[in-house]
Write a protein that holds these residues in place. Structure first.
Motif, PDB file in Angstrom:
ATOM      1  N   ASP B 171      35.046  41.952 -25.064  1.00 44.33           N
ATOM      2  CA  ASP B 171      34.545  42.726 -24.567  1.00 44.33           C
ATOM      3  C   ASP B 171      32.730  41.984 -24.224  1.00 44.33           C
ATOM      4  O   ASP B 171      33.011  40.717 -23.388  1.00 44.33           O
ATOM      5  N   THR B 172      32.086  42.355 -23.846  1.00 45.26           N
ATOM      6  CA  THR B 172      31.045  42.418 -22.638  1.00 45.26           C
ATOM      7  C   THR B 172      30.111  41.398 -23.847  1.00 45.26           C
ATOM      8  O   THR B 172      29.640  42.070 -24.753  1.00 45.26           O
ATOM      9  N   GLY B 173      29.413  40.992 -22.978  1.00 47.75           N
ATOM     10  CA  GLY B 173      28.885  40.143 -23.618  1.00 47.75           C
ATOM     11  C   GLY B 173      27.595  40.567 -22.776  1.00 47.75           C
ATOM     12  O   GLY B 173      27.157  41.391 -21.910  1.00 47.75           O
ATOM     13  N   GLY B 178      19.998  43.644 -25.565  1.00 38.95           N
ATOM     14  CA  GLY B 178      20.771  44.502 -24.827  1.00 38.95           C
ATOM     15  C   GLY B 178      21.943  44.529 -23.413  1.00 38.95           C
ATOM     16  O   GLY B 178      23.173  45.017 -22.775  1.00 38.95           O
ATOM     17  N   LEU B 179      20.890  43.790 -22.056  1.00 37.97           N
ATOM     18  CA  LEU B 179      21.594  44.380 -20.775  1.00 37.97           C
ATOM     19  C   LEU B 179      23.260  43.946 -21.116  1.00 37.97           C
ATOM     20  O   LEU B 179      23.013  42.426 -21.397  1.00 37.97           O
ATOM     21  N   ALA B 180      24.081  44.478 -20.726  1.00 32.81           N
ATOM     22  CA  ALA B 180      24.727  43.662 -20.251  1.00 32.81           C
ATOM     23  C   ALA B 180      24.502  42.833 -18.986  1.00 32.81           C
ATOM     24  O   ALA B 180      24.205  42.730 -17.419  1.00 32.81           O
ATOM     25  N   LEU B 181      25.642  41.610 -19.328  1.00 29.26           N
ATOM     26  CA  LEU B 181      25.313  40.160 -18.471  1.00 29.26           C
ATOM     27  C   LEU B 181      26.196  40.816 -16.971  1.00 29.26           C
ATOM     28  O   LEU B 181      27.340  41.273 -17.041  1.00 29.26           O
ATOM     29  N   SER B 182      25.948  40.413 -15.818  1.00 33.31           N
ATOM     30  CA  SER B 182      26.309  40.718 -14.698  1.00 33.31           C
ATOM     31  C   SER B 182      25.586  39.709 -13.465  1.00 33.31           C
ATOM     32  O   SER B 182      24.614  39.471 -13.688  1.00 33.31           O
ATOM     33  N   SER B 183      26.093  39.474 -12.109  1.00 34.97           N
ATOM     34  CA  SER B 183      26.126  38.622 -11.314  1.00 34.97           C
ATOM     35  C   SER B 183      24.655  39.746 -10.854  1.00 34.97           C
ATOM     36  O   SER B 183      23.518  39.081  -9.907  1.00 34.97           O
ATOM     37  N   ARG B 184      25.028  40.803 -10.654  1.00 34.66           N
ATOM     38  CA  ARG B 184      23.597  41.684  -9.560  1.00 34.66           C
ATOM     39  C   ARG B 184      22.376  41.464 -10.553  1.00 34.66           C
ATOM     40  O   ARG B 184      21.005  41.697 -10.065  1.00 34.66           O
ATOM     41  N   LEU B 269      23.581  49.128 -11.580  1.00 33.19           N
ATOM     42  CA  LEU B 269      23.855  48.588 -12.705  1.00 33.19           C
ATOM     43  C   LEU B 269      25.422  49.569 -12.947  1.00 33.19           C
ATOM     44  O   LEU B 269      24.618  50.711 -12.944  1.00 33.19           O
ATOM     45  N   ILE B 270      26.362  49.092 -14.159  1.00 37.23           N
ATOM     46  CA  ILE B 270      26.988  49.828 -14.897  1.00 37.23           C
ATOM     47  C   ILE B 270      27.115  49.431 -16.241  1.00 37.23           C
ATOM     48  O   ILE B 270      26.721  47.978 -16.075  1.00 37.23           O
TER      49      ILE B 270
END
Lengths: 278, 278
Positions: B171-173, B178-184, B269-270
């Motif tokens: 599952d997405t961290g 609520g923002l999905a964790l991402s390097s970007r 962002l995705i």
């Protein structure tokens, strides 16, 4: 010898043995295949031979439907040859969705030589061999030099995709008159069979010329094509290339291979010969 | 933890251990990656994490050159997380010929959703993951649902090419808002970061609507796009699809996923959310 039809059973068997050498075939086994198996026995403790007529590598109008299927005789030969496992999946086992959605896409070489006459053939070969490698998980696989371009593409795939397997090339088996052994030879009638050795003779002639210092490759190719045409062949190509890579041969390359494909009646024959430039 | 830079050393290490779970990454590790590693530790005895910024999956004008490379900090996090091996090859190790000649070619899905905006991206992902799978020879690999289309393509490749590995989706961290964790996410300025959670909020809104029986998927997609545009986003897509396969959603499908990609300033962002139809 065990005959295994499913991927799950093959994987379960694989866990029980140490090292495996693999010989993928489309069946209708002849002496050429048996030479691959003899080599395979030298390489690893257990030999797996697959028999699967791979629809993906046949084009429209090719001989997929009439390709000889002789599983019972093949199994007898393999048992006698000391093979540990014959893997003979049906089409639904390898292509459960009918369509294959993910392909191994080779580089432009797939559209040259035989590939120019058989669209998608080498993509189909690379894809099914990738699948079989993933299923069998062999340490070594033996391929005949008879299908030289296929061997180059499999070796390229293994190198480029880091497939954990070692490819062992095996010299082409030949009849006493030089004709390369092939399942398709049985399509030849008596007259065609008598004519067929000329293909290899022309490759040998080019080899002699090149070894003697003749560097006019295009002229040599054309001369061989003319000779074959004059004897009733329809020539797809005769080409001198760099050995191994199959890059276009350049002046100065020492290790070369001359490859040819030509049809006698309805039967398409291929052959090749590694040659040395002077 | 061992840090290994070459394929040969990794293969030698692999022979010394029983079972391996693999987490491929491009580095710049955050909590989302650490969740993948926690899952991997539950799956197998040893965890291998790779860090490789894969040029093949970046398009022209994308952020390959400025993609954050933070190997030292990443190694510290992985050591602390109990990872057995960090595999960090350089480009010449994975692409010794510079060009990659053989590719894993996914089906048309590669040109849909994110693929419509990133030509060759998913071919590049599938190819490098195939290479890494062949190198690491793990029993299990963990992939985040954050990159849902990537996960679908990897699972499709594994199924279709019979790759001997089990894929575990994780599952997405998410940040507290609520923002999905991402390097970007680190590219976002303060205003953009404050706005960013709206993407996930729109997915949740669609999920609520669909669960309540609203079957006007195109209208829901358009409403979400309008809302995002009105708040300064440039929307690439918002789409409701069948979960897992990512086939176009049809009336009657119960298990769906809504996926979105949109840009805030220069940052793309995705996100996605699995939803249930009424």
């Amino acid at each position: 010898m065990q005959i295994i039809h499913t991927i799950a059973e093959l994987r379960a068997w694989r866990k029980t043995v140490s090292s495996v050498a693999f010989v993928p075939t489309m069946g209708n086994l002849h002496e050429g295949h048996l030479a691959l198996i003899e080599q395979a026995k030298k390489e690893e403790n257990h030999v797996v031979v697959s028999i699967f007529v791979n629809r993906l590598q046949f084009g429209q109008g090719e001989d997929f439907e009439q390709y000889p299927r002789t599983l019972q005789q093949d199994a007898d030969k393999l048992r006698h040859a000391g093979v540990a496992v014959l893997f003979a999946p049906d089409e639904r086992e390898l292509y459960p969705n009918v369509a294959q959605n993910y392909h191994v896409e080779p580089p432009h070489l797939q559209n040259e030589l035989c590939g120019a006459f058989r669209p998608h053939h080498f993509r189909g070969v690379a894809t099914v061999v990738c699948k079989l490698f993933n299923i069998v998980q062999a340490d070594t696989a033996c391929f005949g030099k008879k299908d030289y371009q296929q061997l180059a593409i499999i070796q390229g795939m293994v190198d480029d995709l880091n497939v954990p397997i070692r490819i062992v090339p095996v010299d082409t088996g030949r009849a006493a008159d030089g004709l390369a052994l092939s399942s398709r030879n049985q399509y030849l009638n008596a007259d065609e069979r008598a004519e067929a050795p000329r293909l290899y003779q022309q490759l040998q002639w080019i080899g002699t010329q090149v070894a003697a210092g003749n560097h006019h490759y295009a002229a040599l190719e054309n001369a061989a094509k003319s000779t074959l045409s004059a004897h009733g062949w329809t020539v797809d190509y005769v080409e001198i290339r760099e050995a191994g890579s199959l890059n276009v041969a350049r002046l100065g390359d020492k290790n070369l291979v001359v490859l040819a494909a030509a049809r006698l009646g309805k039967t398409r024959l291929i052959d090749n010969l590694e040659i040395q430039a002077a």
